[in-house]
Design an enzyme around this catalytic site. Sequence first.
Site, PDB file in Angstrom:
ATOM      1  N   LYS A  91       0.825  -1.395  -0.084  1.00  0.00           N
ATOM      2  CA  LYS A  91      -0.043  -0.146  -0.059  1.00  0.00           C
ATOM      3  C   LYS A  91       0.778   0.973  -0.006  1.00  0.00           C
ATOM      4  CE  LYS A  91      -4.601  -1.631   1.655  1.00  0.00           C
ATOM      5  NZ  LYS A  91      -4.389  -2.936   1.962  1.00  0.00           N
ATOM      6  N   GLU A 113      -9.781   6.686   3.542  1.00  0.00           N
ATOM      7  CA  GLU A 113     -10.605   5.672   4.448  1.00  0.00           C
ATOM      8  C   GLU A 113      -9.847   4.646   4.738  1.00  0.00           C
ATOM      9  OE1 GLU A 113     -10.113   6.008   1.119  1.00  0.00           O
ATOM     10  OE2 GLU A 113      -9.609   3.852   1.064  1.00  0.00           O
ATOM     11  N   SER A 382       1.602  -9.653  -0.963  1.00  0.00           N
ATOM     12  CA  SER A 382       1.203  -8.213  -0.577  1.00  0.00           C
ATOM     13  C   SER A 382       1.768  -7.673   0.458  1.00  0.00           C
ATOM     14  CB  SER A 382      -0.185  -8.195  -1.132  1.00  0.00           C
ATOM     15  OG  SER A 382      -0.829  -9.134  -0.289  1.00  0.00           O
TER      16      SER A 382
HETATM   17  C1  LIG Z   1      -5.230  -4.009   1.643  1.00  0.00           C
HETATM   18  C2  LIG Z   1      -4.374  -5.278   1.380  1.00  0.00           C
HETATM   19  C3  LIG Z   1      -4.856  -6.255   0.264  1.00  0.00           C
HETATM   20  C4  LIG Z   1      -5.958  -6.121  -0.627  1.00  0.00           C
HETATM   21  O1  LIG Z   1      -5.943  -4.827  -1.243  1.00  0.00           O
HETATM   22  P1  LIG Z   1      -5.750  -4.803  -2.995  1.00  0.00           P
HETATM   23  O2  LIG Z   1      -6.105  -3.502  -3.416  1.00  0.00           O
HETATM   24  O3  LIG Z   1      -6.861  -5.791  -3.462  1.00  0.00           O
HETATM   25  O4  LIG Z   1      -4.185  -5.568  -3.205  1.00  0.00           O
HETATM   26  C5  LIG Z   1      -4.072  -7.371   0.079  1.00  0.00           C
HETATM   27  N1  LIG Z   1      -2.768  -7.584   0.664  1.00  0.00           N
HETATM   28  C6  LIG Z   1      -2.455  -6.869   1.780  1.00  0.00           C
HETATM   29  C7  LIG Z   1      -1.412  -7.234   2.748  1.00  0.00           C
HETATM   30  C8  LIG Z   1      -3.318  -5.608   2.030  1.00  0.00           C
HETATM   31  O5  LIG Z   1      -2.765  -4.956   3.140  1.00  0.00           O
END
Ligand SMILES: *Cc1c(COP(=O)(O)O)cnc(C)c1O
Length: 407
Positions: A91, A113, A382
């Site tokens: 993010k 948000e 992610s």
């Molecule tokens: C917020 C988040 C997501 C989901 O958001 P996307 O916009 O679909 O990437 C996925 N993995 C992590 C670690 C997150 O913090």
Amino acid sequence: MKAVRSTTPGRFGEFGGIYVPEILYTPVLELAHAFEEVRGDHAFQETLQRELTTFAGRPTPLTHAVRFGETIGLTRVYLKREDLLHTGAHKINNALGQALLARRMGKTRVVAETGAGQHGVASATACARVGLQCTVYMGEVDMERQRPNVERMKLLGAEVVPVASGSRTLKDAINEAMRDWSASVRTTHYLLGSVLGPHPYPTMVRDFQSVIGRETRVQIQKEAGRLPDLLVACVGGGSNAIGLFHEFLEDRAVQMVGVEAGGAGIRSGRHAARFAEPAVGVLHGTRTQVLQDSAGQIRSTHSISAGLDYPAVGPEHAALQASGRVRYESATDEEALRAFDLLARTEGILPALESSHALAYLARSGAARAVRSDALIVANLSGRGDKDLGVVLAARHDAALDSSGRG
Ligand SMILES: *Cc1c(COP(=O)(O)O)cnc(C)c1O
């Protein structure tokens, strides 16, 4: 939010667009214009690149998950390590990009948000770094569930505003952030956290996250001498997934799978798998697949991972599903928890529960021999799982009670 006006910019096939109240139409177009400018602006891109490398920790490594792969019957699984970034997830790529854009547009304040608090923390971090005031809207229920992230945001100098309307969770927080923005656009930028919302957000956030795929392309070529056979990523709004996929969309031999939250199972109705029960609608400024009942009311969603727990999906994903370019699957809470355990024990990495959904899909495919055992695979990790310890331990505790009850 009700659709007042829609035009063609930012369309992905029949999806996307700009569905906003009149008062936000001009600000949204101004933002689209500013974004187009910085896309080709060498100085801006250099500043962003410098922040990503010297502050956020890019490039992130590509790790060959040898033992994890062997355990699930796939020998060439690589992990793109977004978990190693500052603040622990992808993010920050988008938060830094938009904060720099806001400063360049002469804004002094940002509203954002947050659901679980991850995007709120990334926004507060980027604003502190770049020198902007930051206000984060968060549902009261989420604030209660995510105390540590509320404290983190405050320590980073952000104001956290509790939202008491509706279900007091993410979608209500988005409504409040949009309301604030409507009243403060002259000084304020709305820093949206995923590839959602009206144009230019889905395109802009994708651009800021595409660094994931650009790095992956170079890294896998160097490691394996060719492009991957398969890319896998979890899909909440869809920003980490499109960030990995986008660079490879033209490479027809590269298959892609997005993994949604199957929650307690599709048949239970308690999930956030938009593509499992597709229905087109408009939510928060964009036309896309939205989980809704037969009267068009937004359905309540469920997932063990807060980051995947949202009733709409990014419009570009809706188009990629419609065209067949990307396949969308789901993994349940239970499968994600098992994948979390497996990666921890075989690789020494605690994955975010969101990312664990992508790993769970791989584990299932490997076991079912649905993917060739020597396929060259990149899964997007992610984020890191430290934030999820409480949820994981509570789920374990419940499971233990269940099995002792049964037995
Ligand atoms: C917020 C988040 C997501 C989901 O958001 P996307 O916009 O679909 O990437 C996925 N993995 C992590 C670690 C997150 O913090």
